[in-house]
Design an enzyme around this catalytic site. Structure first.
Site, mmCIF file in Angstrom:
data_model
loop_
_atom_site.group_PDB
_atom_site.id
_atom_site.type_symbol
_atom_site.label_atom_id
_atom_site.label_comp_id
_atom_site.label_asym_id
_atom_site.label_seq_id
_atom_site.Cartn_x
_atom_site.Cartn_y
_atom_site.Cartn_z
ATOM 1 N N GLU A 102 6.607 1.429 4.926
ATOM 2 C CA GLU A 102 5.260 1.225 3.938
ATOM 3 C C GLU A 102 5.872 -0.398 3.238
ATOM 4 O O GLU A 102 6.354 -0.525 2.941
ATOM 5 C CB GLU A 102 6.281 2.325 2.262
ATOM 6 C CG GLU A 102 5.189 1.991 1.564
ATOM 7 C CD GLU A 102 5.572 1.408 0.836
ATOM 8 O OE1 GLU A 102 4.566 0.550 0.794
ATOM 9 O OE2 GLU A 102 5.655 1.895 -0.322
ATOM 10 N N GLU A 146 -1.893 -10.482 1.123
ATOM 11 C CA GLU A 146 -0.618 -10.277 0.042
ATOM 12 C C GLU A 146 0.296 -11.493 -0.738
ATOM 13 O O GLU A 146 0.869 -12.031 -0.008
ATOM 14 C CB GLU A 146 0.488 -8.768 0.295
ATOM 15 C CG GLU A 146 1.393 -8.289 -0.663
ATOM 16 C CD GLU A 146 2.213 -7.121 -0.343
ATOM 17 O OE1 GLU A 146 2.878 -7.623 0.626
ATOM 18 O OE2 GLU A 146 2.277 -6.003 -0.782
ATOM 19 N N CYS A 199 3.984 -3.656 -4.518
ATOM 20 C CA CYS A 199 3.552 -2.853 -2.991
ATOM 21 C C CYS A 199 2.180 -2.994 -3.597
ATOM 22 O O CYS A 199 0.825 -2.943 -2.738
ATOM 23 C CB CYS A 199 4.481 -2.692 -2.085
ATOM 24 S SG CYS A 199 4.139 -1.047 -2.590
ATOM 25 N N LYS A 214 20.182 -0.293 4.194
ATOM 26 C CA LYS A 214 20.358 -1.885 3.504
ATOM 27 C C LYS A 214 19.835 -2.273 2.459
ATOM 28 O O LYS A 214 18.426 -2.369 2.651
ATOM 29 C CB LYS A 214 20.091 -2.479 5.321
ATOM 30 C CG LYS A 214 20.869 -3.797 4.992
ATOM 31 C CD LYS A 214 20.673 -4.866 5.619
ATOM 32 C CE LYS A 214 18.645 -5.340 5.219
ATOM 33 N NZ LYS A 214 18.834 -6.828 4.286
HETATM 34 P P1 ADP Z 1 10.023 -10.546 2.037
HETATM 35 O O1 ADP Z 1 8.902 -11.377 2.414
HETATM 36 O O2 ADP Z 1 9.592 -9.986 0.046
HETATM 37 O O3 ADP Z 1 11.686 -10.993 1.604
HETATM 38 P P2 ADP Z 1 10.900 -8.539 3.652
HETATM 39 O O4 ADP Z 1 10.298 -7.588 3.900
HETATM 40 O O5 ADP Z 1 11.558 -9.574 5.149
HETATM 41 O O6 ADP Z 1 10.565 -8.521 2.312
HETATM 42 O O7 ADP Z 1 12.607 -8.096 3.328
HETATM 43 C C1 ADP Z 1 11.934 -6.004 3.112
HETATM 44 C C2 ADP Z 1 13.294 -5.641 3.652
HETATM 45 O O8 ADP Z 1 13.492 -5.893 5.027
HETATM 46 C C3 ADP Z 1 14.925 -6.315 2.879
HETATM 47 O O9 ADP Z 1 15.645 -5.861 3.232
HETATM 48 C C4 ADP Z 1 15.036 -7.759 4.486
HETATM 49 O O10 ADP Z 1 16.827 -7.853 4.463
HETATM 50 C C5 ADP Z 1 14.704 -6.627 5.144
HETATM 51 N N1 ADP Z 1 14.912 -7.730 6.542
HETATM 52 C C6 ADP Z 1 13.976 -8.882 6.803
HETATM 53 N N2 ADP Z 1 13.604 -9.357 7.980
HETATM 54 C C7 ADP Z 1 14.538 -8.506 8.539
HETATM 55 C C8 ADP Z 1 13.332 -7.377 10.052
HETATM 56 N N3 ADP Z 1 14.075 -8.792 10.919
HETATM 57 N N4 ADP Z 1 14.530 -6.753 10.787
HETATM 58 C C9 ADP Z 1 15.217 -5.917 9.354
HETATM 59 N N5 ADP Z 1 14.806 -5.741 8.527
HETATM 60 C C10 ADP Z 1 14.285 -6.973 7.896
#
Ligand code: ADP
Ligand code: MG
Length: 485
Positions: free
Chosen positions: A249, A381, A283, A174
């Protein structure tokens, strides 16, 4: 504007929910495409396809040579399409075209590296005492769910897909909702290259609606995630339900440490590069800049003066060094930290939106000096071009401040005293430490964090380990009955 379907079971499809969401060009704020708003049913279909490809043996039983060759072909294709992929990556993420070209080349290199490694996964003969032959076989983990962020969209996809495919795993990836376009473009090549259907699936969608069901799915054997620490915690909790293997990560607040004896020009340059490369959306960004007191004022002055000359502009302009941030959400987040910083420390460069751009999510490279390591801008961060400069007195204080963070992804130390540099290397709790440099990353070398920056390692031989199971096989060499009764 065009609609780009996602890729499930070898077909380009829309979502079963029939809905689409927009993808933006962050330099103009225009919608440039729509992609399917993937949901739990779509994830179900993708996992089922991956499961069939795995359990039916299409991929794990293909020879290692064959799997390797397909990865080489994919790498060749990426190099051929480099101009087109780089342009799309730059438009969608806002990163300068010259950096996108670098990333695309790295992406190809990653597939080549693991293409070579497919035939180098070795088992063991275990020296057990009895009249027996004891073996350890290495087998693919199975179906993997891979969730990636938006800062290096293609490279992050490669870091996840390449070792998994080399190991014989099947993948449901994804991409981040902000940046799905390049991996979908690349997916157009998968069938022609020869990947059997179901081996690689790309499901677009949001974290809560597409990411979460992928993590929770009982038929997914392993989840690999790169992203925020907050989401990393959710993933770890959810994965517990089905005892999934997880690698994470997560974020960082990496110290970039400068001693007075380091080469001054190179040091100032390294401080700026460490935090402002890729608009600070890295990161391992060197977001805490620790400077020895005797050069502190001069260093801050030189950094501020140079930061003002960094060329911001449209990502496709070859002169551009910093483009816009990826999204409005990220822009708002970084702008809010700029304001928080003004209440916590001394602003010496930037501090606002880059107003020369009429539109787009541009923010100025921003430097705060005299930052206390307990300040919010030193602890949280930001994931944008905001540096916190912190003075220190002597080596032990530098080490103490460097380690005073919940994170442990990366660090750098600058000094011409090799004894001191290496003492600091050993004392810093981080998964990656650079000496007299910051940020270069190589597919041959391990990548990952200590502490709350996650666990597991990507790249190098470590990267493929995370996608391998170990099976112990015991072969009795004697036909004597056991006769214990
Ligand atoms: P940011 O704060 O930059 O949006 P995220 O950690 O939210 O960083 O996003 C990184 C990835 O994790 C993206 O592909 C996002 O769609 C996915 N993501 C966000 N929330 C969830 C969740 N609850 N479960 C699984 N994947 C998630
Ligand atoms: Mg998010």
């Amino acid at each position: 504007m065009y609609r780009v379907p996602m890729y499930i079971n070898g077909e380009f499809v829309e979502s079963t929910g029939n809905s689409w969401f927009p993808v933006f060009d962050p330099s103009t704020e225009d919608t440039i495409a729509e992609v399917p708003d993937g949901n739990a049913t779509d994830v179900e279909l993708a996992v089922k396809a991956a499961r069939q490809a795995f359990d039916g043996g299409d991929w794990p039983q293909a020879t290692a040579q064959h799997r390797g060759r397909l990865l080489f072909k994919l790498a060749d294709y990426i190099r051929q399409q480099s101009a087109q992929l780089s342009e799309l990556e730059s438009r969608n993420s806002g990163k300068p075209i010259t950096e996108a070209e670098f990333d695309v080349s790295d992406t190809a290199t990653c597939f080549e590296y693991y293409g070579g490694m497919a035939t180098k996964v070795l088992g063991h003969v275990n020296p057990v005492p009895d009249n027996a032959l004891s073996l350890s076989l290495r087998e693919p983990v199975g179906v993997t769910g891979q969730i990636i962020p938006w800062n290096y969209p293609l490279a992050m996809a490669a870091w996840k897909l390449a070792p998994a495919l080399a190991a014989g795993c099947c993948c449901v990836l994804k991409p981040a909702e902000q940046t799905p376009l390049t991996i979908l473009e690349l997916a157009k090549s998968f069938e022609e290259i020869g990947f059997p259907k179901g081996v690689i699936n790309i499901v677009t969608g949001f974290g809560e609606t597409a990411g979460a069901p992928l993590v929770a799915h009982p038929d997914v054997d392993k989840v690999a995630f790169t992203g925020s620490a907050a989401v990393g915690k959710l993933i770890l909790r959810s994965a517990a339900e089905s005892i999934k293997r997880v690698t994470l990560e997560l974020g960082g607040k990496s110290p970039n440490i400068f001693f007075a004896d380091s080469d001054f020009e190179a040091a100032v340059d390294g401080a700026l590069f460490g935090i402002f490369i890729n608009q600070g959306e890295v990161c391992s960004a060197g977001s805490r800049i620790l400077v020895e007191r005797s050069i502190y004022s001069k260093f801050v002055e030189a950094m501020a003066a140079k930061a003002k000359t960094i060329k911001l502009g449209p990502p496709l302009d070859r002169e551009t060094k910093m483009g816009p941030l990826v999204s409005r959400e990220q822009y708002d987040r970084v702008r809010s930290y700029q304001e928080i910083g003004k209440g916590e420390a001394k602003l010496v460069a930037g501090g606002g939106r880059f107003e020369s751009a009429a539109k787009g999510f541009y923010v100025e490279p921003t430097i705060f000096a005299d930052v206390d390591n307990r300040a919010q801008i030193a602890r949280e961060e930001i994931f944008g071009p905001v540096a916190a400069v912190i003075p220190f007195d002597g080596e032990s204080e530098a080490i103490r401040i460097a380690n005073d963070t919940p994170y442990g992804l990366a660090a750098a130390v600058w000094s011409r005293d090799i004894f001191r540099a290496l003492r600091v290397v050993k004392a810093v709790r981080a998964g990656v430490v650079w000496v007299n440099h910051m940020q270069p990353t190589y597919v041959e070398a391990p990548w990952g964090g200590y502490k709350q920056s996650g666990f597991g390692r990507e790249l190098g031989p470590w990267g493929i380990e995370e996608y391998l199971e170990t099976k112990q096989v015991h072969i009795n060499l004697s036909e004597q009955p056991i006769g214990w009764y």
